[in-house]
Design a protein around this motif. Structure first.
Motif, PDB file in Angstrom:
ATOM      1  N   PHE A 200       0.710  -1.246  -0.106  1.00 14.84           N
ATOM      2  CA  PHE A 200      -0.410  -0.306  -0.379  1.00 14.84           C
ATOM      3  C   PHE A 200       0.542   1.151   0.346  1.00 14.84           C
ATOM      4  CE2 PHE A 200      -3.464  -2.611   1.114  1.00 14.84           C
ATOM      5  CZ  PHE A 200      -4.368  -2.051   0.325  1.00 14.84           C
ATOM      6  N   GLU A 201       2.034   0.996   1.312  1.00 17.22           N
ATOM      7  CA  GLU A 201       2.812   2.348   0.732  1.00 17.22           C
ATOM      8  C   GLU A 201       3.876   2.915  -0.608  1.00 17.22           C
ATOM      9  OE1 GLU A 201       6.162   4.459   4.053  1.00 17.22           O
ATOM     10  OE2 GLU A 201       5.503   2.743   3.984  1.00 17.22           O
ATOM     11  N   ASP A 202       3.847   1.922  -0.707  1.00 14.04           N
ATOM     12  CA  ASP A 202       4.569   2.015  -2.085  1.00 14.04           C
ATOM     13  C   ASP A 202       3.666   2.138  -3.472  1.00 14.04           C
ATOM     14  OD1 ASP A 202       7.341   0.911  -0.975  1.00 14.04           O
ATOM     15  OD2 ASP A 202       6.704  -1.438  -1.945  1.00 14.04           O
ATOM     16  N   LEU A 203       2.237   1.850  -3.418  1.00 12.59           N
ATOM     17  CA  LEU A 203       1.789   2.717  -4.516  1.00 12.59           C
ATOM     18  C   LEU A 203       0.914   3.828  -3.896  1.00 12.59           C
ATOM     19  CD1 LEU A 203       0.238  -1.607  -5.361  1.00 12.59           C
ATOM     20  CD2 LEU A 203       1.607  -0.015  -6.515  1.00 12.59           C
ATOM     21  N   LEU A 204       0.976   3.701  -3.515  1.00 14.36           N
ATOM     22  CA  LEU A 204      -0.747   4.843  -2.922  1.00 14.36           C
ATOM     23  C   LEU A 204       0.783   6.093  -1.999  1.00 14.36           C
ATOM     24  CD1 LEU A 204      -4.030   2.950  -1.606  1.00 14.36           C
ATOM     25  CD2 LEU A 204      -2.920   4.098  -3.968  1.00 14.36           C
ATOM     26  N   HIS A 205       1.677   5.702  -1.446  1.00 10.59           N
ATOM     27  CA  HIS A 205       2.581   6.581  -0.977  1.00 10.59           C
ATOM     28  C   HIS A 205       1.774   7.158   0.462  1.00 10.59           C
ATOM     29  CE1 HIS A 205       4.719   6.946  -4.424  1.00 10.59           C
ATOM     30  NE2 HIS A 205       4.205   7.444  -5.613  1.00 10.59           N
TER      31      HIS A 205
END
Length: 44
Positions: A10-15
């Protein structure tokens, strides 16, 4: 998939980092929602 890896995706895709507790609760809610279908499949 481990919860920490899911949070990282989630962090990688949505920051945006999603709390691991949120992911665990979402998983529990999902299991509860599909229980009728899961039970029906098990009966078959």
């Amino acid at each position: 998939m481990p919860v920490d890896r899911t949070a990282q995706i989630f962090e990688d895709l949505l920051h945006h980092r999603i709390a691991e507790g949120t992911l665990i609760k979402a998983g529990q809610d999902f299991v509860a929602e599909i229980e009728p279908a899961t039970g029906a499949v098990k009966e078959q």
